[in-house]
Write a protein that holds these residues in place. Sequence first.
Motif, PDB file in Angstrom:
ATOM      1  N   GLU A  91      10.839  29.416 -16.649  1.00 54.25           N
ATOM      2  CA  GLU A  91      10.377  30.129 -15.460  1.00 54.25           C
ATOM      3  C   GLU A  91      11.545  30.665 -14.642  1.00 54.25           C
ATOM      4  OE1 GLU A  91       8.083  29.230 -11.226  1.00 54.25           O
ATOM      5  OE2 GLU A  91       8.189  27.673 -12.766  1.00 54.25           O
ATOM      6  N   LYS A  92      12.619  29.884 -14.560  1.00 61.19           N
ATOM      7  CA  LYS A  92      13.779  30.263 -13.750  1.00 61.19           C
ATOM      8  C   LYS A  92      14.805  31.072 -14.541  1.00 61.19           C
ATOM      9  CE  LYS A  92      12.300  27.984 -10.151  1.00 61.19           C
ATOM     10  NZ  LYS A  92      11.868  28.705  -8.923  1.00 61.19           N
ATOM     11  N   ASN A  93      14.531  31.309 -15.825  1.00 60.44           N
ATOM     12  CA  ASN A  93      15.447  32.059 -16.692  1.00 60.44           C
ATOM     13  C   ASN A  93      16.836  31.426 -16.723  1.00 60.44           C
ATOM     14  OD1 ASN A  93      16.137  34.121 -18.486  1.00 60.44           O
ATOM     15  ND2 ASN A  93      16.861  35.465 -16.838  1.00 60.44           N
ATOM     16  N   VAL A  94      16.848  30.119 -16.966  1.00 59.82           N
ATOM     17  CA  VAL A  94      18.091  29.345 -17.011  1.00 59.82           C
ATOM     18  C   VAL A  94      18.215  28.687 -18.378  1.00 59.82           C
ATOM     19  CG1 VAL A  94      19.219  27.247 -16.131  1.00 59.82           C
ATOM     20  CG2 VAL A  94      18.246  28.918 -14.534  1.00 59.82           C
ATOM     21  N   LYS A  95      19.417  28.745 -18.939  1.00 63.27           N
ATOM     22  CA  LYS A  95      19.696  28.049 -20.194  1.00 63.27           C
ATOM     23  C   LYS A  95      20.509  26.796 -19.887  1.00 63.27           C
ATOM     24  CE  LYS A  95      17.774  31.440 -22.385  1.00 63.27           C
ATOM     25  NZ  LYS A  95      16.345  31.323 -22.744  1.00 63.27           N
ATOM     26  N   ALA A  96      20.222  25.715 -20.613  1.00 66.52           N
ATOM     27  CA  ALA A  96      20.888  24.435 -20.368  1.00 66.52           C
ATOM     28  C   ALA A  96      21.384  23.861 -21.690  1.00 66.52           C
ATOM     29  CB  ALA A  96      19.924  23.465 -19.690  1.00 66.52           C
ATOM     30  N   THR A  97      22.007  22.682 -21.601  1.00 71.42           N
ATOM     31  CA  THR A  97      22.521  21.984 -22.781  1.00 71.42           C
ATOM     32  C   THR A  97      21.872  20.611 -22.844  1.00 71.42           C
ATOM     33  OG1 THR A  97      24.613  23.166 -22.560  1.00 71.42           O
ATOM     34  CG2 THR A  97      24.600  21.225 -23.985  1.00 71.42           C
ATOM     35  N   PHE A  98      21.288  20.287 -24.002  1.00 73.45           N
ATOM     36  CA  PHE A  98      20.585  19.013 -24.193  1.00 73.45           C
ATOM     37  C   PHE A  98      21.382  18.140 -25.153  1.00 73.45           C
ATOM     38  CE2 PHE A  98      17.410  21.796 -22.561  1.00 73.45           C
ATOM     39  CZ  PHE A  98      16.457  21.010 -21.943  1.00 73.45           C
ATOM     40  N   PHE A  99      21.847  16.993 -24.666  1.00 72.74           N
ATOM     41  CA  PHE A  99      22.554  16.033 -25.512  1.00 72.74           C
ATOM     42  C   PHE A  99      21.513  15.034 -26.017  1.00 72.74           C
ATOM     43  CE2 PHE A  99      25.975  17.848 -23.062  1.00 72.74           C
ATOM     44  CZ  PHE A  99      26.958  18.014 -24.021  1.00 72.74           C
ATOM     45  N   VAL A 100      21.185  15.159 -27.294  1.00 74.83           N
ATOM     46  CA  VAL A 100      20.031  14.438 -27.823  1.00 74.83           C
ATOM     47  C   VAL A 100      20.441  13.207 -28.621  1.00 74.83           C
ATOM     48  CG1 VAL A 100      18.777  16.619 -27.921  1.00 74.83           C
ATOM     49  CG2 VAL A 100      19.833  15.725 -29.997  1.00 74.83           C
ATOM     50  N   ILE A 101      19.563  12.213 -28.592  1.00 77.24           N
ATOM     51  CA  ILE A 101      19.710  11.001 -29.394  1.00 77.24           C
ATOM     52  C   ILE A 101      19.082  11.268 -30.760  1.00 77.24           C
ATOM     53  CG2 ILE A 101      19.034   8.579 -29.591  1.00 77.24           C
ATOM     54  CD1 ILE A 101      19.033   8.471 -26.522  1.00 77.24           C
ATOM     55  N   GLY A 102      19.770  10.903 -31.818  1.00 78.22           N
ATOM     56  CA  GLY A 102      19.289  11.191 -33.163  1.00 78.22           C
ATOM     57  C   GLY A 102      17.902  10.648 -33.433  1.00 78.22           C
ATOM     58  N   LYS A 103      17.664   9.408 -33.051  1.00 79.10           N
ATOM     59  CA  LYS A 103      16.360   8.802 -33.319  1.00 79.10           C
ATOM     60  C   LYS A 103      15.246   9.477 -32.526  1.00 79.10           C
ATOM     61  CE  LYS A 103      17.859   4.258 -34.957  1.00 79.10           C
ATOM     62  NZ  LYS A 103      17.852   2.793 -34.736  1.00 79.10           N
ATOM     63  N   ILE A 236      16.886  22.819  -6.940  1.00 77.66           N
ATOM     64  CA  ILE A 236      18.322  22.834  -7.236  1.00 77.66           C
ATOM     65  C   ILE A 236      18.726  24.200  -7.771  1.00 77.66           C
ATOM     66  CG2 ILE A 236      20.090  21.927  -8.801  1.00 77.66           C
ATOM     67  CD1 ILE A 236      18.673  19.184  -8.565  1.00 77.66           C
ATOM     68  N   ILE A 237      17.950  24.718  -8.709  1.00 80.67           N
ATOM     69  CA  ILE A 237      18.259  26.021  -9.296  1.00 80.67           C
ATOM     70  C   ILE A 237      18.192  27.120  -8.239  1.00 80.67           C
ATOM     71  CG2 ILE A 237      17.437  27.778 -10.913  1.00 80.67           C
ATOM     72  CD1 ILE A 237      16.519  25.426 -12.739  1.00 80.67           C
ATOM     73  N   ASP A 238      17.116  27.128  -7.449  1.00 79.72           N
ATOM     74  CA  ASP A 238      16.941  28.177  -6.438  1.00 79.72           C
ATOM     75  C   ASP A 238      18.059  28.153  -5.403  1.00 79.72           C
ATOM     76  OD1 ASP A 238      14.646  28.982  -7.703  1.00 79.72           O
ATOM     77  OD2 ASP A 238      13.271  27.975  -6.308  1.00 79.72           O
ATOM     78  N   GLU A 239      18.395  26.970  -4.911  1.00 76.10           N
ATOM     79  CA  GLU A 239      19.420  26.871  -3.867  1.00 76.10           C
ATOM     80  C   GLU A 239      20.787  27.286  -4.377  1.00 76.10           C
ATOM     81  OE1 GLU A 239      21.455  26.569  -0.494  1.00 76.10           O
ATOM     82  OE2 GLU A 239      19.258  26.520  -0.672  1.00 76.10           O
ATOM     83  N   LEU A 240      21.144  26.851  -5.578  1.00 80.13           N
ATOM     84  CA  LEU A 240      22.456  27.203  -6.116  1.00 80.13           C
ATOM     85  C   LEU A 240      22.535  28.687  -6.455  1.00 80.13           C
ATOM     86  CD1 LEU A 240      23.311  24.078  -8.295  1.00 80.13           C
ATOM     87  CD2 LEU A 240      24.100  24.650  -5.988  1.00 80.13           C
ATOM     88  N   LYS A 241      21.427  29.271  -6.886  1.00 74.72           N
ATOM     89  CA  LYS A 241      21.417  30.723  -7.097  1.00 74.72           C
ATOM     90  C   LYS A 241      21.650  31.457  -5.785  1.00 74.72           C
ATOM     91  CE  LYS A 241      18.641  31.364 -11.298  1.00 74.72           C
ATOM     92  NZ  LYS A 241      17.373  31.910 -11.859  1.00 74.72           N
ATOM     93  N   LYS A 242      21.021  30.972  -4.694  1.00 79.58           N
ATOM     94  CA  LYS A 242      21.230  31.581  -3.372  1.00 79.58           C
ATOM     95  C   LYS A 242      22.690  31.521  -2.967  1.00 79.58           C
ATOM     96  CE  LYS A 242      16.671  30.623  -1.341  1.00 79.58           C
ATOM     97  NZ  LYS A 242      15.955  29.790  -0.328  1.00 79.58           N
ATOM     98  N   GLN A 243      23.372  30.456  -3.376  1.00 80.06           N
ATOM     99  CA  GLN A 243      24.791  30.305  -3.051  1.00 80.06           C
ATOM    100  C   GLN A 243      25.695  31.129  -3.974  1.00 80.06           C
ATOM    101  OE1 GLN A 243      25.984  26.176  -2.717  1.00 80.06           O
ATOM    102  NE2 GLN A 243      24.133  25.619  -1.588  1.00 80.06           N
ATOM    103  N   GLY A 244      25.094  31.832  -4.925  1.00 77.42           N
ATOM    104  CA  GLY A 244      25.869  32.719  -5.788  1.00 77.42           C
ATOM    105  C   GLY A 244      26.279  32.142  -7.121  1.00 77.42           C
ATOM    106  N   TYR A 245      25.782  30.944  -7.450  1.00 81.18           N
ATOM    107  CA  TYR A 245      26.119  30.343  -8.741  1.00 81.18           C
ATOM    108  C   TYR A 245      25.260  30.947  -9.853  1.00 81.18           C
ATOM    109  CZ  TYR A 245      28.779  26.701  -6.352  1.00 81.18           C
ATOM    110  OH  TYR A 245      29.704  26.016  -5.586  1.00 81.18           O
ATOM    111  N   SER A 246      25.854  31.090 -11.015  1.00 83.22           N
ATOM    112  CA  SER A 246      25.093  31.465 -12.199  1.00 83.22           C
ATOM    113  C   SER A 246      25.034  30.255 -13.121  1.00 83.22           C
ATOM    114  CB  SER A 246      25.727  32.656 -12.911  1.00 83.22           C
ATOM    115  OG  SER A 246      27.052  32.354 -13.311  1.00 83.22           O
ATOM    116  N   PHE A 247      23.928  30.125 -13.852  1.00 89.58           N
ATOM    117  CA  PHE A 247      23.710  28.974 -14.725  1.00 89.58           C
ATOM    118  C   PHE A 247      24.031  29.355 -16.163  1.00 89.58           C
ATOM    119  CE2 PHE A 247      21.394  27.919 -10.958  1.00 89.58           C
ATOM    120  CZ  PHE A 247      21.508  26.544 -10.854  1.00 89.58           C
ATOM    121  N   VAL A 248      24.840  28.526 -16.806  1.00 92.25           N
ATOM    122  CA  VAL A 248      25.287  28.806 -18.171  1.00 92.25           C
ATOM    123  C   VAL A 248      25.206  27.529 -19.006  1.00 92.25           C
ATOM    124  CG1 VAL A 248      26.827  30.697 -17.500  1.00 92.25           C
ATOM    125  CG2 VAL A 248      27.704  28.345 -17.542  1.00 92.25           C
TER     126      VAL A 248
END
Length: 268
Positions: A91-103, A236-248
């Motif tokens: 919904e927020k058009n943000v990509k993240a990184t998922f550190f997953v457990i094998g099991k 968190i996403i909305d506020e940081l975007k307002k502050q000019g941060y981009s999510f990568v």
Amino acid sequence: MKRNNIVILYSLLILILLVTACSPLKKPENTTDPLAKEDVPLPIHDKYKRGQNIPGKLYWAGSAEDKKVALTFDDGPEDHWTPKILAILKEKNVKATFFVIGKQAQAYPAMLQKIDAEGHVIGNHTLDHTSLITLDKQAIAKELEECSSIIHSITGKTPKLVRPPFGFHNENVDSVIYSKNQFIILWSVDTDDWKGFDSATVKERVIPKMKNGYIVLQHDGVNPHLEGSVEALPAIIDELKKQGYSFVTIPELLELPPYEETDFDRID
């Protein structure tokens, strides 16, 4: 006669010395001026020399030059929190990184495929979330290799990004990971969301502390106490975007390859 010749010789020597001493020194034609910026490019990893970072090996944050932030989620995937988080990120058009457990990946392969299909990056968080510092090198390698093998069997991709459980690492852990040309990824801001904090507390643990290049740690594993973390995520996403941060993603933040490039790995 001899005496006159000696006098003349000495006079010539003195004259040569005087001329040499008064002449300006010339640089050899091929010498490069070490102060000339165009001749001395900055080392490639200089922008990542920050705090505990070991550029090319270990990172806790990205460059302070760029107003970017990376969201990371540990301990999944599973079928309760992971889909909620994916829906918010979409919904927020943000990509993240998922550190997953094998099991966990083995138990929820469709969810791992969904993480991958929606453009997020997958990292290695060991086979079963064992503290790697309690193991010898052979056992450390097994934990990481089995997790990677499971991820590869589901997605066709083998992660180069490793997050040791609890962030614990020592000389043996580092040695094994670096020997595989993989990277240790820690974090800059820890939400401690697994403790069951409400959304207001989670936001306070992130937004006021944010700086350029920071990596945020949240969770999406089997834990009944993550409601506050998931509720806080949109704000968190909305506020940081307002502050000019981009999510990568982490690879975008640190300019690192996300996966091994082999004949068996297809990177879309």
